[in-house]
Scaffold this motif. Structure first.
Motif, PDB file in Angstrom:
ATOM      1  N   ARG A 129       0.818  -1.214   0.000  1.00 53.02           N
ATOM      2  CA  ARG A 129       0.000   0.000   0.000  1.00 53.02           C
ATOM      3  C   ARG A 129       0.851   1.263   0.000  1.00 53.02           C
ATOM      4  N   HIS A 130       1.828   1.338   0.908  1.00 53.10           N
ATOM      5  CA  HIS A 130       2.704   2.504   0.969  1.00 53.10           C
ATOM      6  C   HIS A 130       3.929   2.176   1.814  1.00 53.10           C
ATOM      7  N   LEU A 131       4.890   3.079   1.793  1.00 50.35           N
ATOM      8  CA  LEU A 131       6.090   2.993   2.601  1.00 50.35           C
ATOM      9  C   LEU A 131       6.042   4.149   3.586  1.00 50.35           C
ATOM     10  N   ALA A 132       6.209   3.871   4.882  1.00 54.92           N
ATOM     11  CA  ALA A 132       6.110   4.904   5.911  1.00 54.92           C
ATOM     12  C   ALA A 132       7.467   5.148   6.555  1.00 54.92           C
ATOM     13  N   PHE A 133       7.774   6.441   6.764  1.00 52.48           N
ATOM     14  CA  PHE A 133       9.002   6.844   7.431  1.00 52.48           C
ATOM     15  C   PHE A 133       8.673   7.401   8.808  1.00 52.48           C
ATOM     16  N   ASN A 134       9.415   6.955   9.842  1.00 49.88           N
ATOM     17  CA  ASN A 134       9.329   7.564  11.166  1.00 49.88           C
ATOM     18  C   ASN A 134       9.965   8.937  11.097  1.00 49.88           C
ATOM     19  N   VAL A 135       9.304   9.928  11.659  1.00 47.49           N
ATOM     20  CA  VAL A 135       9.886  11.269  11.770  1.00 47.49           C
ATOM     21  C   VAL A 135       9.609  11.813  13.162  1.00 47.49           C
ATOM     22  N   ALA A 136      10.533  12.621  13.665  1.00 48.94           N
ATOM     23  CA  ALA A 136      10.349  13.211  14.987  1.00 48.94           C
ATOM     24  C   ALA A 136       9.207  14.221  14.968  1.00 48.94           C
ATOM     25  N   SER A 137       9.101  14.979  13.874  1.00 51.21           N
ATOM     26  CA  SER A 137       8.054  15.990  13.751  1.00 51.21           C
ATOM     27  C   SER A 137       7.462  15.934  12.351  1.00 51.21           C
ATOM     28  N   VAL A 138       6.205  15.583  12.270  1.00 47.70           N
ATOM     29  CA  VAL A 138       5.527  15.550  10.973  1.00 47.70           C
ATOM     30  C   VAL A 138       5.485  16.954  10.377  1.00 47.70           C
ATOM     31  N   GLU A 139       5.248  17.951  11.227  1.00 48.52           N
ATOM     32  CA  GLU A 139       5.191  19.334  10.742  1.00 48.52           C
ATOM     33  C   GLU A 139       6.514  19.761  10.123  1.00 48.52           C
ATOM     34  N   ASP A 140       7.630  19.482  10.823  1.00 56.36           N
ATOM     35  CA  ASP A 140       8.944  19.871  10.308  1.00 56.36           C
ATOM     36  C   ASP A 140       9.256  19.139   9.001  1.00 56.36           C
ATOM     37  N   ALA A 141       8.926  17.856   8.935  1.00 57.67           N
ATOM     38  CA  ALA A 141       9.169  17.083   7.710  1.00 57.67           C
ATOM     39  C   ALA A 141       8.332  17.629   6.556  1.00 57.67           C
ATOM     40  N   CYS A 142       7.086  17.991   6.842  1.00 53.10           N
ATOM     41  CA  CYS A 142       6.225  18.583   5.810  1.00 53.10           C
ATOM     42  C   CYS A 142       6.792  19.909   5.322  1.00 53.10           C
ATOM     43  N   ASP A 143       7.195  20.761   6.248  1.00 51.67           N
ATOM     44  CA  ASP A 143       7.768  22.050   5.870  1.00 51.67           C
ATOM     45  C   ASP A 143       8.990  21.862   4.981  1.00 51.67           C
ATOM     46  N   TYR A 144       9.838  20.900   5.332  1.00 50.03           N
ATOM     47  CA  TYR A 144      11.029  20.619   4.540  1.00 50.03           C
ATOM     48  C   TYR A 144      10.644  20.165   3.126  1.00 50.03           C
ATOM     49  N   LEU A 145       9.727  19.197   3.029  1.00 44.87           N
ATOM     50  CA  LEU A 145       9.326  18.688   1.718  1.00 44.87           C
ATOM     51  C   LEU A 145       8.697  19.796   0.870  1.00 44.87           C
ATOM     52  N   ILE A 146       7.852  20.585   1.475  1.00 43.78           N
ATOM     53  CA  ILE A 146       7.204  21.686   0.753  1.00 43.78           C
ATOM     54  C   ILE A 146       8.263  22.669   0.237  1.00 43.78           C
ATOM     55  N   SER A 147       9.305  22.918   1.035  1.00 49.67           N
ATOM     56  CA  SER A 147      10.378  23.830   0.607  1.00 49.67           C
ATOM     57  C   SER A 147      11.140  23.275  -0.595  1.00 49.67           C
ATOM     58  N   LYS A 148      11.070  21.963  -0.806  1.00 51.20           N
ATOM     59  CA  LYS A 148      11.716  21.309  -1.945  1.00 51.20           C
ATOM     60  C   LYS A 148      10.752  21.119  -3.116  1.00 51.20           C
ATOM     61  N   GLY A 149       9.540  21.688  -2.994  1.00 49.68           N
ATOM     62  CA  GLY A 149       8.569  21.595  -4.079  1.00 49.68           C
ATOM     63  C   GLY A 149       7.760  20.316  -4.092  1.00 49.68           C
ATOM     64  N   ILE A 150       7.756  19.583  -2.996  1.00 51.84           N
ATOM     65  CA  ILE A 150       7.016  18.323  -2.896  1.00 51.84           C
ATOM     66  C   ILE A 150       5.650  18.609  -2.275  1.00 51.84           C
ATOM     67  N   ALA A 151       4.585  18.189  -2.949  1.00 51.76           N
ATOM     68  CA  ALA A 151       3.227  18.352  -2.424  1.00 51.76           C
ATOM     69  C   ALA A 151       3.008  17.354  -1.288  1.00 51.76           C
ATOM     70  N   VAL A 152       2.406  17.839  -0.214  1.00 51.50           N
ATOM     71  CA  VAL A 152       2.136  17.019   0.966  1.00 51.50           C
ATOM     72  C   VAL A 152       0.660  17.162   1.322  1.00 51.50           C
ATOM     73  N   GLU A 153       0.025  16.044   1.678  1.00 49.70           N
ATOM     74  CA  GLU A 153      -1.377  16.093   2.105  1.00 49.70           C
ATOM     75  C   GLU A 153      -1.477  16.759   3.473  1.00 49.70           C
ATOM     76  N   ASN A 154      -2.674  17.108   3.867  1.00 52.14           N
ATOM     77  CA  ASN A 154      -2.908  17.673   5.196  1.00 52.14           C
ATOM     78  C   ASN A 154      -2.541  16.645   6.261  1.00 52.14           C
ATOM     79  N   ILE A 155      -2.036  17.136   7.380  1.00 53.73           N
ATOM     80  CA  ILE A 155      -1.680  16.260   8.501  1.00 53.73           C
ATOM     81  C   ILE A 155      -2.961  15.753   9.153  1.00 53.73           C
ATOM     82  N   ARG A 156      -2.960  14.462   9.444  1.00 54.54           N
ATOM     83  CA  ARG A 156      -4.095  13.828  10.117  1.00 54.54           C
ATOM     84  C   ARG A 156      -3.623  13.189  11.416  1.00 54.54           C
TER      85      ARG A 156
END
Length: 130
Positions: free
Chosen positions: A75-102
């Motif tokens: 179904r998918h591959l999941a990565f452990n992250v200390a902060s979902v918000e920080d990881a999202c901010d980083y990905l968005i800064s690289k031009g990667i679209a991220v879904e809303n946090i749930r």
């Protein structure tokens, strides 16, 4: 008997683009890179900081994998992250679209999804104990 997962293998459509995504954006370390002439295929072994591994393969003209609606199989591959918000901010800064946090209704942990260059669903999951 089964202690851990050694690696996850991914087949990509554009080797250079996927290699750049997994190494430069996600920060995985190259263990080994080999070209297999008989198969016209690259095999790139990558490592996460904790030692988990990901294999990236390229093959000529691989068939598409349907993922929406969700297809049978991985179904998918999941990565452990200390902060979902920080990881999202980083990905968005690289031009990667991220879904809303749930919030996971069973664990109370934050999570979200994004896609690799081939549309493979990847998950960010708030690490337990962080």
């Amino acid at each position: 008997m089964f202690n851990s997962i050694h690696h996850v293998a991914i087949i990509c459509s554009d080797y250079d683009k996927s290699k750049q995504f997994y190494t430069s954006i996600l920060g995985l370390t190259v263990i080994a890179e080999n070209y297999r002439e008989a198969r016209k295929s690259y095999k790139l072994d990558l490592k996460l900081p904790n030692g988990d591994q990901l294999e990236l393969f390229s093959f000529p003209n691989p068939p598409k994998r349907p993922s929406s609606p969700e297809a049978l199989g991985l179904r998918h591959l999941a990565f452990n992250v200390a902060s979902v918000e920080d990881a999202c901010d980083y990905l968005i800064s690289k031009g990667i679209a991220v879904e809303n946090i749930r919030i996971d209704e069973f664990t109370g942990r934050k999570f979200t999804f994004f896609n690799d260059p081939d549309g493979l669903p990847l998950e960010l999951y708030e690490q337990v104990g962080m």
